[in-house]
Design a protein around this motif. Structure first.
Motif, PDB file in Angstrom:
ATOM      1  N   ASP A   1      39.652  35.561  20.447  1.00 38.39           N
ATOM      2  CA  ASP A   1      39.215  36.909  20.805  1.00 38.39           C
ATOM      3  C   ASP A   1      40.210  37.577  21.739  1.00 38.39           C
ATOM      4  O   ASP A   1      40.477  38.783  21.626  1.00 38.39           O
ATOM      5  CB  ASP A   1      37.838  36.847  21.478  1.00 38.39           C
ATOM      6  CG  ASP A   1      36.748  36.394  20.522  1.00 38.39           C
ATOM      7  OD1 ASP A   1      36.934  36.561  19.297  1.00 38.39           O
ATOM      8  OD2 ASP A   1      35.722  35.860  20.989  1.00 38.39           O
TER       9      ASP A   1
ATOM     10  N   ASN B   1      34.001  48.626  21.258  1.00 35.90           N
ATOM     11  CA  ASN B   1      34.791  48.367  20.059  1.00 35.90           C
ATOM     12  C   ASN B   1      36.281  48.573  20.257  1.00 35.90           C
ATOM     13  O   ASN B   1      37.067  48.281  19.350  1.00 35.90           O
ATOM     14  CB  ASN B   1      34.315  49.273  18.916  1.00 35.90           C
ATOM     15  CG  ASN B   1      32.895  48.965  18.488  1.00 35.90           C
ATOM     16  OD1 ASN B   1      32.474  47.816  18.529  1.00 35.90           O
ATOM     17  ND2 ASN B   1      32.152  49.993  18.096  1.00 35.90           N
TER      18      ASN B   1
ATOM     19  N   VAL C   1      43.129  38.895  19.770  1.00 34.99           N
ATOM     20  CA  VAL C   1      42.807  40.150  19.092  1.00 34.99           C
ATOM     21  C   VAL C   1      42.900  41.320  20.068  1.00 34.99           C
ATOM     22  O   VAL C   1      43.470  42.376  19.753  1.00 34.99           O
ATOM     23  CB  VAL C   1      41.408  40.070  18.464  1.00 34.99           C
ATOM     24  CG1 VAL C   1      40.976  41.436  17.939  1.00 34.99           C
ATOM     25  CG2 VAL C   1      41.386  39.048  17.339  1.00 34.99           C
ATOM     26  N   ILE C   2      42.354  41.140  21.263  1.00 35.13           N
ATOM     27  CA  ILE C   2      42.382  42.209  22.268  1.00 35.13           C
ATOM     28  C   ILE C   2      43.809  42.472  22.721  1.00 35.13           C
ATOM     29  O   ILE C   2      44.212  43.633  22.923  1.00 35.13           O
ATOM     30  CB  ILE C   2      41.477  41.828  23.454  1.00 35.13           C
ATOM     31  CG1 ILE C   2      40.011  41.803  23.007  1.00 35.13           C
ATOM     32  CG2 ILE C   2      41.660  42.804  24.610  1.00 35.13           C
ATOM     33  CD1 ILE C   2      39.052  41.324  24.070  1.00 35.13           C
TER      34      ILE C   2
ATOM     35  N   SER D   1      42.115  31.734  23.617  1.00 37.80           N
ATOM     36  CA  SER D   1      40.988  32.213  22.821  1.00 37.80           C
ATOM     37  C   SER D   1      41.465  33.165  21.729  1.00 37.80           C
ATOM     38  O   SER D   1      42.346  34.008  21.948  1.00 37.80           O
ATOM     39  CB  SER D   1      39.963  32.911  23.720  1.00 37.80           C
ATOM     40  OG  SER D   1      39.024  33.620  22.965  1.00 37.80           O
TER      41      SER D   1
END
Length: 282
Positions: free
Chosen positions: A59, A230, A62-63, A57
């Motif tokens: 996302d 965030n 990014v994490i 993924s």
């Protein structure tokens, strides 16, 4: 017979402890990572690579990058603060060193949850920091919580002693006569630090790097409480998959991936320590 019994106690008990609290949980995580997620949480006992497929993924990437960045910055800040602190302590008389090391170890005795909530009390909008700023005339104080800066502050506060302790151990054994000899040969302060001090404390620096970077990379409580949605990091995401998302295979696959990254870091450390000829401190 007595020797065999002593050997059984010496080796058997630690092996049993590792088996119960490390090998068995690790095996459960590995098995769960290749099972099918249930429709309402949990697992279905059918082999599937769906958990590892979820690692692709965008996302998650990014994490993961955020986790590496925050852990790297926290480690760098701990190094910048920890090296002068360790040097200061190592140059004190022995009794003063004992007092300072005792004071340094006190924060490590506190519960991590208590320390994070203490920062929340200090940094929230109506907290002590903003109250002081209000007294000083700041009409609109900034928002200190729920961003990466607050996470960095919490991580540095938590793991700074783990950087100072191995650096202090290395600097305590530093031969000061080598520093005097380097100065007599015309070396300036930076050259003395680069050519004499740094090579002799390289093992302590590497040990501090691992003791800070690896736990900071997998931290979940500090990013969750101080960073909010965030500033989600990989440890928080794994926790969410098990407790809220109830996607145990995906959470297990993430856990296995993090363990592999940690293992690779340890392999690199051992090779670097072997090439430098410095003894390992961990």
């Amino acid at each position: 017979m007595r020797l065999s019994s002593n050997r059984l106690l010496t080796l058997g008990l630690p092996m049993a402890y590792l088996g119960v609290f490390f090998a068995i949980p690790l095996a459960i995580v590995l098995i769960y990572s290749v099972l099918t997620p249930g429709d309402y949480g949990g697992i279905v006992w059918a082999w599937s690579w769906e958990g590892y497929a979820g690692l692709l993924s965008a996302d998650l990437a990014v994490i993961l990058l955020r986790s590496l960045r925050v852990a790297g910055l926290a480690t760098l800040i701990c190094m910048v603060i920890g090296f002068p602190a360790a040097w200061f302590i190592s140059q004190l008389p022995l009794r003063a060193q004992t007092v300072w090391m005792f004071l340094l170890s006190i924060p490590a005795w506190m519960n991590l949850l208590v320390k994070n909530y203490a920062w929340i009390v200090l940094l929230r909008r109506e907290g002590l920091v903003n109250q002081v700023l209000g007294v000083l005339g700041v009409e609109t104080p900034p928002e200190w919580l729920y961003h990466e800066g607050a996470v960095l502050l919490g991580l540095v506060h938590t793991y700074l002693p783990f950087m100072i302790l191995p650096l202090y151990s290395a600097l305590e054994r530093l031969d000061l006569r080598l520093l005097e000899a380097a100065r007599d040969l015309g070396a300036n302060g930076f050259q003395v630090w680069l050519r004499v001090v740094l090579p002799q404390c390289a093992a302590g620096l590497w040990a501090g790097f691992l003791l800070v970077c690896i736990p900071a990379f997998g931290a979940f409580l500090t990013p969750d409480l101080l960073g909010g949605a965030n500033s989600t990091m990989i440890g928080t995401l794994i926790q969410q998959q098990f407790l809220m998302g109830r996607n145990w295979p995906l959470g297990s696959a993430m856990s296995v991936s993090v363990m592999l990254l940690v293992w690779l870091a340890l392999v690199v450390f051992r090779k670097a320590a072997g090439k430098s000829g410095e003894p390992s401190l961990i």
